[in-house]
Scaffold this active site. Structure first.
Site, PDB file in Angstrom:
ATOM      1  N   ASP A  16       0.819  -1.221   0.000  1.00 24.82           N
ATOM      2  CA  ASP A  16       0.000   0.000   0.000  1.00 24.82           C
ATOM      3  C   ASP A  16       0.851   1.270   0.000  1.00 24.82           C
ATOM      4  O   ASP A  16       0.424   2.314   0.493  1.00 24.82           O
ATOM      5  CB  ASP A  16      -0.950   0.026   1.213  1.00 24.82           C
ATOM      6  CG  ASP A  16      -1.788  -1.234   1.312  1.00 24.82           C
ATOM      7  OD1 ASP A  16      -2.400  -1.613   0.297  1.00 24.82           O
ATOM      8  OD2 ASP A  16      -1.820  -1.845   2.402  1.00 24.82           O
ATOM      9  N   HIS A  44      -3.933  -1.444  -6.157  1.00 25.47           N
ATOM     10  CA  HIS A  44      -3.319  -0.189  -6.560  1.00 25.47           C
ATOM     11  C   HIS A  44      -4.416   0.774  -7.004  1.00 25.47           C
ATOM     12  O   HIS A  44      -5.326   0.384  -7.738  1.00 25.47           O
ATOM     13  CB  HIS A  44      -2.351  -0.396  -7.739  1.00 25.47           C
ATOM     14  CG  HIS A  44      -1.203  -1.296  -7.433  1.00 25.47           C
ATOM     15  ND1 HIS A  44      -0.421  -1.855  -8.411  1.00 25.47           N
ATOM     16  CD2 HIS A  44      -0.688  -1.724  -6.256  1.00 25.47           C
ATOM     17  CE1 HIS A  44       0.519  -2.603  -7.853  1.00 25.47           C
ATOM     18  NE2 HIS A  44       0.365  -2.531  -6.550  1.00 25.47           N
TER      19      HIS A  44
END
Length: 427
Positions: A16, A44
């Site tokens: 992340d 993403h």
């Protein structure tokens, strides 16, 4: 980007970090964008022209309409999710026709893998790993035990049926009858196989042809180094090699063909799921990081655990992956803090430790040693070059560079594609 060599973008922490945004920026100068490992457990997000695109399995280089995207052999693929993600992107106006391909060597994730994923987590109880329950771990287990089913098996119906019946029967023996309809699955995959056929290629041959032709190839890593099966916080890890080694094994590319290795590091630290997190903040500061940084998972929606930047983690990650430069992301999230702490070492059993330990029991007893730096209390989202950043912000970046010995080449100062400071390695 490295001419005639593969450029690689990897996560340096627990995922992340914002890899997709950098991949999107680099993809404009890329001919081929490739995923090498993981599955649709990755997440993403890319914001382009006010449109938010969510990627899970497909390479985020697809946002560049001139770029070919390839799902490499090391990725495990849930075919229904592949088509769902593709349809979602096309609904948002992204034309992917003729420029998305999948390796014939990819292993398949089936719905029974996802069921088993949940059953395994249930068995672990409070000691659960905190997986996304997407079936990724069980699919890699099938692969490692040599009972997996690959894409090419879809086009040999008798072999496919035999393998599917065998592997499901084995899971029934282990977990009991969990209500999986093999007959319906065989019918469904007969249709999915034909739908998938135009996307299937020999990715090893394709990528090496592209390299010989001087094409620019960008590899988009999924997850991050601290979730690596061998070097992460085992067993609280994913089921693939998320470091630079996974690029070679997941694509069939030799180390000599790898050029730049760009590590993406968040300006603080986050983690989703169970497992150790030495610099985690369980107070109002941690909640402030979560709220300002909108730290909720793309794939699961789960709130991320938040803490200060941990240079022990970043140092360790750098040793293993050999980053040539760093993309420091979400630096703007720190705009609101009067002071910022950075973890520089741990104290374990009375000794200072500067590298990340393997033993989680030792790690559980660690005291984190911090350096406190002054904040800048200014909005940096409009900054577009390093000199425009406040002095204390520049010092924060330089402190990180000096500690890990790797230059920061890009700095994220907002969610949008344009909200990126290109530092320049000569500065």
């Amino acid at each position: 980007m490295s001419d005639n060599k593969v450029s690689v973008v990897l996560g340096t922490q627990w995922g992340d970090e914002g890899k997709g945004k950098l991949v999107d920026i680099l993809a404009k100068d890329t001919d081929v964008c490739v995923r090498c490992q993981g599955g649709n457990n990755a997440g993403h997000t890319i914001v382009v022209g006010g449109v938010k695109y969510a990627f899970h399995m497909l390479p985020s280089g697809l946002v560049n309409k001139e770029c070919i995207s390839v799902i490499g052999s090391g990725v495990v693929v849930h075919v229904p999710s592949f088509f769902k993600e593709l349809e979602d992107l096309q609904t948002q106006g992204l034309d992917c026709d003729g420029r998305l391909f999948i390796s014939d060597r990819c292993h398949l994730v089936f719905d029974f893998h996802q069921i088993v994923d949940g059953l395994k987590e249930g068995e672990l109880g409070r000691g659960s790993i905190g997986t996304t329950k997407k079936g990724i771990g069980p699919a890699y287990s099938s692969k490692a035990s040599r009972s997996g089913i690959r894409v090419h098996h879809l086009y040999h119906p008798a072999e496919f049926e035999k393998r599917l019946r065998t592997i499901v029967a084995a899971r029934y023996r282990r977990y009991g009858d969990f209500g999986y309809d093999v007959e319906e699955e065989l019918k469904r995959y007969q249709k999915l196989a034909e739908r998938l056929r135009p996307f299937v290629i020999d990715s090893v041959e394709f990528l090496h042809k592209e390299l010989r032709a001087g094409k620019r190839i960008l590899v988009e890593g999924a997850n991050a180094l601290m979730l690596d099966l061998d070097f992460g916080t085992y067993p609280y890890v994913t089921s693939s090699n998320t470091g630079v080694g996974g690029v070679c094994t997941g694509l069939g590319i030799p180390p000599s063909k790898i050029g730049s290795v760009i590590g993406v590091a968040k300006a603080y630290t986050t983690r989703v799921g169970g497992g150790p997190f030495p610099s985690e903040l369980l107070d109002d500061v941690g909640q402030k990081l979560r709220d300002v940084g909108a730290e909720y998972g793309v794939t699961t929606g789960r709130p991320r655990r938040c803490g200060w930047l941990d240079l022990v983690v970043l140092r360790y990650s750098t040793m293993i992956n050999g980053y040539t430069s760093i993309n420091l992301t979400k630096l703007d999230v720190l705009d609101v803090f009067d002071e910022i702490k950075v973890a520089v070492s741990y104290t374990i059993n009375g000794k200072e430790v500067t590298s990340f330990p393997a033993d989680l029991d030792d790690l559980a007893t660690a005291t984190v040693n911090y350096v406190t730096l002054p904040g800048w209390k200014q909005n940096i989202s409009k900054c577009r070059n390093f000199a425009e950043l406040p002095e204390n912000c520049q010092k924060y970046v330089r402190f990180i560079e000096k500690d890990i010995g790797v230059p920061v080449q890009w700095i994220g100062v907002g969610a949008g594609r344009e909200e990126m400071v290109a530092v320049g390695l000569a500065e």
